[in-house]
Design a protein around this motif. Sequence first.
Motif, PDB file in Angstrom:
ATOM      1  N   MET A 199       0.818  -1.202   0.000  1.00 35.75           N
ATOM      2  CA  MET A 199       0.000   0.000   0.000  1.00 35.75           C
ATOM      3  C   MET A 199       0.854   1.255   0.000  1.00 35.75           C
ATOM      4  N   GLY A 200       2.162   1.110   0.286  1.00 35.04           N
ATOM      5  CA  GLY A 200       3.037   2.269   0.251  1.00 35.04           C
ATOM      6  C   GLY A 200       2.984   3.081   1.531  1.00 35.04           C
ATOM      7  N   TYR A 201       3.918   3.972   1.649  1.00 32.53           N
ATOM      8  CA  TYR A 201       4.006   4.819   2.839  1.00 32.53           C
ATOM      9  C   TYR A 201       2.980   5.945   2.755  1.00 32.53           C
ATOM     10  N   ARG A 202       2.263   6.138   3.838  1.00 26.45           N
ATOM     11  CA  ARG A 202       1.302   7.244   3.898  1.00 26.45           C
ATOM     12  C   ARG A 202       1.194   7.708   5.331  1.00 26.45           C
ATOM     13  N   PRO A 203       1.473   8.969   5.638  1.00 26.35           N
ATOM     14  CA  PRO A 203       1.326   9.448   7.014  1.00 26.35           C
ATOM     15  C   PRO A 203      -0.140   9.540   7.405  1.00 26.35           C
ATOM     16  N   SER A 225       2.086  -2.419   9.409  1.00 27.67           N
ATOM     17  CA  SER A 225       3.165  -2.022  10.301  1.00 27.67           C
ATOM     18  C   SER A 225       3.093  -0.502  10.415  1.00 27.67           C
ATOM     19  N   TYR A 226       3.488   0.019  11.552  1.00 32.82           N
ATOM     20  CA  TYR A 226       3.350   1.453  11.810  1.00 32.82           C
ATOM     21  C   TYR A 226       4.629   1.982  12.450  1.00 32.82           C
ATOM     22  N   GLU A 237      11.282  -6.430   1.121  1.00 34.82           N
ATOM     23  CA  GLU A 237      11.957  -5.300   0.482  1.00 34.82           C
ATOM     24  C   GLU A 237      11.050  -4.069   0.410  1.00 34.82           C
ATOM     25  N   GLU A 238       9.790  -4.299   0.074  1.00 33.80           N
ATOM     26  CA  GLU A 238       8.850  -3.174   0.013  1.00 33.80           C
ATOM     27  C   GLU A 238       8.700  -2.534   1.384  1.00 33.80           C
ATOM     28  N   TRP A 239       8.599  -3.364   2.404  1.00 33.29           N
ATOM     29  CA  TRP A 239       8.433  -2.836   3.762  1.00 33.29           C
ATOM     30  C   TRP A 239       9.659  -2.041   4.202  1.00 33.29           C
ATOM     31  N   LEU A 240      10.827  -2.568   3.932  1.00 35.63           N
ATOM     32  CA  LEU A 240      12.044  -1.864   4.325  1.00 35.63           C
ATOM     33  C   LEU A 240      12.167  -0.527   3.603  1.00 35.63           C
TER      34      LEU A 240
END
Length: 389
Positions: A1-5, A37-38, A57-60
């Motif tokens: 889902m990618g990083y999103r604040p 994960s948060y 890899e995406e998570w890191l």
Amino acid sequence: MGYRPDTQAVCRVGCYDDELDLFECQYVVPEGISYNSYVILDEQIAVMDTVDPRKSEEWLDNLEQALDGRQPDYLIIHHMEPDHSGNIARLAALYPEMKLVGNLRTFFMLTQFTGQSYEGRTITVGEGDTLELGRHTLRFFMAPMVHWPEVMMSYEQTEKVLFSADAFGRFGNPDESLPWEDEGRRYYCNIVGKYGVQVQAVLKKVAQLDIQAICPLHGPVLTGERISRALELYDLWSRYQPEERGVLVAFASIHGHTAKAAQELVEMLTRAGVKAELFDLARQDWAQAVAQTFRYSGLVLAASSYDGGVFTPMAQFLYRMKIRNLQNRVVGLVENGSWGPTALLTMQAAVGELKNMKVLEQTVTIRSALNEESRAQMERLAAAMAAAV
């Protein structure tokens, strides 16, 4: 889902796996699953769980973007199931100064899964303990058997966010614009359904909190009215009380005659003013059938006799209801057998092992195909079910 604040301090760094076909190698997930994960960004930084190795890899990458050059101080381990703990060893190696936060059972399992000792790097917390990050404070709550023995939750007191481990999760896309209930129900009833007593204990703890967001390890973040609805449903499900008046007619048919009878029974119930749902145990998702037994107040089991017992899809369904501790339902039974029908006795014995199940006296025995006599039995069953649910 990618990083999103999500807020200035709490952000999501998890991943959406839309290629997984079977969750836990048994639950079909046509829309995949998310591994959430948060990160809490403060004077000290806490990473809240890792993700499945499928998405390392995406998570890191997401985590690196969120950290923006900083080093995490803590990894909070809410749950040791590998879809959430699968990158603990890797993260610990990347950040050797980072402390691992969990409870006693967490660290027993961590050694088992990784084969490594993290002596000197662990912080053991218990019920009500807190961890200060600066402006933010985490308070820990133990949640054993929701749904593993080491599970814990944490509540961030400033943002009023509950990090709920697997509780309040759902299968499928984590998009918050999508409905939560159906996949949330299928997730709960199959994965957590057995542990109603333990869920009730957690709900009592949660009831004392001012919660503005629930961040589960699967599915969307819950906010607003979704929080109260999820708490309401978890209370019903964990007390094994139905959500609504209705009947699931679950059938296991070999050559189609039992299926035809089940369809006619649905029509009879509908005419009697009762919502009824037809379910083919041989062809449809059995986990959805389990979920619908938790949803409705009534259940009709219709099955062919087979090898001196009951047809295999029904036998499997009966087992699945038992291990999920289903209770407090009205049950009707329909059997089919061309010679020496045996399905009825088999189903009666299996339902008899469940708690507080009201089995109707108006049973139906079909000899190969419906006839005037067995159709009249079905009418009586439909009337009795309509009166009882």
